[in-house]
Design an enzyme around this catalytic site. Structure first.
Site, PDB file in Angstrom:
ATOM      1  CG  ASP A  18      -2.012   1.003   1.191  1.00 54.14           C
ATOM      2  OD1 ASP A  18      -2.180   1.633   0.128  1.00 54.14           O
ATOM      3  OD2 ASP A  18      -2.704   1.173   2.204  1.00 54.14           O
ATOM      4  CD  GLU A 113      -5.527  -0.804  -1.417  1.00 56.68           C
ATOM      5  OE1 GLU A 113      -5.198  -1.565  -0.488  1.00 56.68           O
ATOM      6  OE2 GLU A 113      -6.521  -0.062  -1.376  1.00 56.68           O
TER       7      GLU A 113
END
Length: 369
Positions: A18, A113
């Site tokens: 992420d 992500e």
């Protein structure tokens, strides 16, 4: 409800990567004068919405999806920057190239992500933790941006773990740590459990994973419906969803925020016609059809109302979508003044969400993390 005694053992090493405040970080990287300052990507007008906030802005409570006027009130020195999605996509493609150097099992969730299955990776590294570190190092060297990562036995736990040492950190939950980790975890930090569900769980005395684990499958099914089995499984580390390089789309939607609040139903129907036209274009591009139409209404006081109709047949044309949305609009509304309308088409003819997602499996891994 009876739980099957059969178990299916699946051994996986999953990384969730992420990017840290991605849009805002790209802007700060490309414009050094913004570094170290509170910035928000999005419009600064009274109808604007924050798309992303730098960590400097987050210290003041500024968050994505927050109205710009609220963000400016929380942080008077906030700098608004216009979004550049082409640039974000360019950087995202660089990052994905790095992912694919290690594995072809990459499931992007958004531009910033993705899940990676590195159980059998291209370098034959035995440690997913080392792979995550190497990926983060290469992302920084290539883009100048930092990323965080979670590493564990399935997507659910990896996703939760990636938030623990943000920004610019990583967390590994090894197989023997899974149970204790989940038992201690606050229920609101379980990925997929939003504020409404968390509040409902609080009413049932469920505040931590241990509390959730103490409830029987029958109890959870009774009080949380179809999601009950899912909650029963995840708190035991059971989540059998594989990393899908080509994710199955579960819905298509579009929404519009208006420059001025509208109260006229005629104007609302005109906006819905435009939205339905946009959805039709996306349907043609994705080559799908759906049965469920959901109308979203956000009022001038920011309260949101949603309502749905599931048809007995699949639809994909603008006219039917619009007609169904108008039927939903003509039902009782909370308020007259509306600031946003949206339509979503779901229950698509490619939906395979029932497959494997809620199977029971044993978590027994003996390889290195």
């Amino acid at each position: 409800m009876k739980m099957s005694n059969e178990s299916h053992q699946v051994s996986r090493k999953i990384i969730h990567v992420d990017m840290d405040a991605f849009y805002a970080s790209v802007e700060q990287h490309d414009n050094p004068s913004l570094r170290g300052k509170p910035i928000a990507v999005g419009g600064s007008s009274k109808r604007g919405v924050v798309a992303a906030a730098s960590y400097e802005a987050r210290k003041y409570g500024v968050r994505s999806a927050m109205p710009s006027v609220t963000a400016a009130r929380l942080c008077p020195q906030l700098i608004f920057v216009k979004h550049r999605f082409d640039r974000y996509k360019e950087v995202s493609n660089q990052i994905r190239e790095i992912f694919h150097d290690y594995t072809d099992l990459v499931e992007p969730l958004s531009l910033d992500e993705a899940y990676l299955d590195v159980t059998a990776n291209k370098f034959n590294f035995p440690s997913a933790t080392i792979i995550a570190y190497e990926i983060r190092r290469r992302i920084y060297e290539t883009t100048g941006l930092t990323a965080s990562a979670g590493i564990s036995i399935n997507k659910f736990i990896a996703k939760v773990a990636s938030d623990i040492n943000k920004p610019n950190g990583q967390k590994t939950i090894t197989p023997d740590q899974v149970v204790s980790f989940l038992e201690k975890l606050e229920i609101r930090k379980f990925y997929g459990i939003g504020k409404v569900t968390a509040d409902k769980m609080y009413q049932h005395g469920i505040f931590t994973g241990a509390d959730l684990k103490s409830k029987s499958l029958e109890y959870l099914a009774e009080h949380f419906g179809k999601s009950g089995r899912h909650y029963f499984n995840i708190v035991r580390g059971i989540h059998n969803s594989p990393v899908q390089p080509h994710r199955i789309r579960k819905s298509l939607g579009a929404e519009r925020t208006f420059a001025e609040n509208i109260s006229s139903e005629l104007f609302m129907k005109e906006r819905l016609q435009q939205i339905a036209g946009e959805i039709e274009k996306r349907i043609e591009k994705s080559d799908v059809a759906g049965k469920t139409v959901t109308l979203k209404i956000k009022y001038s006081d920011f309260k949101t109302q949603t309502r749905s109709i599931t048809l007995p047949y699949y639809i994909r044309d603008k006219e039917t979508i619009l007609r169904t949305a108008i039927e939903l609009l003509e039902q009782d509304r909370f308020r007259e003044s509306v600031r946003l309308l949206g339509i979503t088409l779901s229950n698509l003819n490619n939906d395979q969400s029932e497959q494997d997602e809620h199977e029971i499996e044993e978590v027994q891994l003996d390889f290195k993390f």
